[in-house]
Scaffold this motif. Structure first.
Motif, PDB file in Angstrom:
ATOM      1  N   ASP A   1      39.363 -16.112 -28.972  1.00  0.00           N
ATOM      2  CA  ASP A   1      38.665 -17.280 -28.612  1.00  0.00           C
ATOM      3  C   ASP A   1      38.270 -17.260 -27.158  1.00  0.00           C
ATOM      4  O   ASP A   1      37.398 -17.797 -26.740  1.00  0.00           O
ATOM      5  CB  ASP A   1      39.515 -18.436 -28.922  1.00  0.00           C
ATOM      6  N   LYS A   2      39.249 -16.676 -26.186  1.00  0.00           N
ATOM      7  CA  LYS A   2      39.193 -16.350 -25.072  1.00  0.00           C
ATOM      8  C   LYS A   2      37.888 -15.509 -24.648  1.00  0.00           C
ATOM      9  O   LYS A   2      36.953 -16.039 -23.838  1.00  0.00           O
ATOM     10  CB  LYS A   2      39.986 -15.773 -24.163  1.00  0.00           C
TER      11      LYS A   2
ATOM     12  N   GLY B   1      35.105 -22.878 -17.321  1.00  0.00           N
ATOM     13  CA  GLY B   1      35.688 -23.774 -18.717  1.00  0.00           C
ATOM     14  C   GLY B   1      36.152 -25.270 -18.567  1.00  0.00           C
ATOM     15  O   GLY B   1      35.564 -26.188 -19.502  1.00  0.00           O
TER      16      GLY B   1
ATOM     17  N   GLU C   1      35.105 -15.573 -26.650  1.00  0.00           N
ATOM     18  CA  GLU C   1      34.133 -16.055 -26.869  1.00  0.00           C
ATOM     19  C   GLU C   1      33.555 -16.991 -26.105  1.00  0.00           C
ATOM     20  O   GLU C   1      32.439 -17.463 -25.759  1.00  0.00           O
ATOM     21  CB  GLU C   1      34.519 -16.768 -28.450  1.00  0.00           C
ATOM     22  N   LEU C   2      34.909 -17.675 -25.488  1.00  0.00           N
ATOM     23  CA  LEU C   2      34.585 -18.759 -24.539  1.00  0.00           C
ATOM     24  C   LEU C   2      34.089 -18.193 -23.357  1.00  0.00           C
ATOM     25  O   LEU C   2      32.863 -18.732 -22.607  1.00  0.00           O
ATOM     26  CB  LEU C   2      35.913 -19.284 -23.808  1.00  0.00           C
TER      27      LEU C   2
ATOM     28  N   MET D   1      45.109 -24.862 -21.488  1.00  0.00           N
ATOM     29  CA  MET D   1      44.302 -24.351 -22.666  1.00  0.00           C
ATOM     30  C   MET D   1      44.715 -23.023 -23.268  1.00  0.00           C
ATOM     31  O   MET D   1      44.425 -22.062 -22.377  1.00  0.00           O
ATOM     32  CB  MET D   1      42.920 -24.554 -22.549  1.00  0.00           C
ATOM     33  N   ARG D   2      45.725 -23.050 -24.019  1.00  0.00           N
ATOM     34  CA  ARG D   2      46.014 -21.675 -24.305  1.00  0.00           C
ATOM     35  C   ARG D   2      45.197 -21.169 -25.703  1.00  0.00           C
ATOM     36  O   ARG D   2      44.985 -21.916 -26.727  1.00  0.00           O
ATOM     37  CB  ARG D   2      47.586 -21.815 -24.933  1.00  0.00           C
ATOM     38  N   LEU D   3      44.418 -20.055 -25.551  1.00  0.00           N
ATOM     39  CA  LEU D   3      43.792 -19.692 -26.528  1.00  0.00           C
ATOM     40  C   LEU D   3      44.031 -18.391 -26.856  1.00  0.00           C
ATOM     41  O   LEU D   3      44.349 -17.333 -26.059  1.00  0.00           O
ATOM     42  CB  LEU D   3      42.199 -19.678 -25.890  1.00  0.00           C
ATOM     43  N   PRO D   4      43.718 -17.920 -28.235  1.00  0.00           N
ATOM     44  CA  PRO D   4      44.079 -16.382 -28.460  1.00  0.00           C
ATOM     45  C   PRO D   4      42.944 -15.807 -27.856  1.00  0.00           C
ATOM     46  O   PRO D   4      41.927 -16.054 -27.562  1.00  0.00           O
ATOM     47  CB  PRO D   4      43.704 -16.368 -30.228  1.00  0.00           C
ATOM     48  N   GLU D   5      43.201 -14.382 -27.896  1.00  0.00           N
ATOM     49  CA  GLU D   5      42.295 -13.160 -27.203  1.00  0.00           C
ATOM     50  C   GLU D   5      40.703 -13.486 -27.763  1.00  0.00           C
ATOM     51  O   GLU D   5      39.906 -13.390 -26.939  1.00  0.00           O
ATOM     52  CB  GLU D   5      42.859 -12.041 -27.102  1.00  0.00           C
TER      53      GLU D   5
ATOM     54  N   ALA E   1      38.061 -23.386 -37.540  1.00  0.00           N
ATOM     55  CA  ALA E   1      38.647 -22.100 -36.512  1.00  0.00           C
ATOM     56  C   ALA E   1      39.935 -21.941 -36.686  1.00  0.00           C
ATOM     57  O   ALA E   1      40.541 -20.992 -36.295  1.00  0.00           O
ATOM     58  CB  ALA E   1      38.444 -23.027 -35.268  1.00  0.00           C
ATOM     59  N   ASN E   2      40.768 -22.869 -37.279  1.00  0.00           N
ATOM     60  CA  ASN E   2      42.220 -22.556 -37.414  1.00  0.00           C
ATOM     61  C   ASN E   2      42.413 -21.610 -38.643  1.00  0.00           C
ATOM     62  O   ASN E   2      42.404 -21.059 -39.327  1.00  0.00           O
ATOM     63  CB  ASN E   2      43.153 -23.779 -37.506  1.00  0.00           C
TER      64      ASN E   2
END
Length: 102
Positions: free
Chosen positions: A54-55, A75, A57-58, A48-52, A101-102
């Motif tokens: 989103d990381k 996760g 928030e996760l 799972m590649r997420l922007p900072e 989200a995009n």
């Protein structure tokens, strides 16, 4: 030179092979160390590649879930939970949230 006498590991193994099976059972080692099970599903892991943002928030969501349950929630566990309840989710609402989200 004096010849060494005694038994070696190889001679003990050969001797055990010659013994009857009932005698061999006595020599089996008992261990409390668990054997490693080869558990594979035949599928490769999904990165799972997420922007900072989103990381972050996760991670906040995972901390909230961990505090609520008293257990460590990762996760992967969160994703498995979402997959498990996919029939209960409103598909249109999920698609809308993905697009926003995009």
């Amino acid at each position: 030179m004096k010849k060494l006498t005694g038994t070696t590991a190889l001679s003990r193994r050969n001797k055990r092979k010659e013994e009857p099976e009932a005698q061999q059972d006595k020599h089996e080692k008992i261990t409390t160390v668990a054997t490693r099970r080869n558990v594979t599903t035949g599928t490769s892991p999904v990165p799972m590649r997420l922007p900072e943002n989103d990381k972050a928030e996760l991670n906040l969501w995972l901390e909230e879930l961990s505090e609520a349950t008293g257990k460590k929630i990762t996760g992967a566990k969160l994703l498995r939970g979402l997959i498990h309840m996919r029939e209960k989710l409103n598909q249109k609402a999920v698609i809308k949230a993905i697009n926003e989200a995009n």
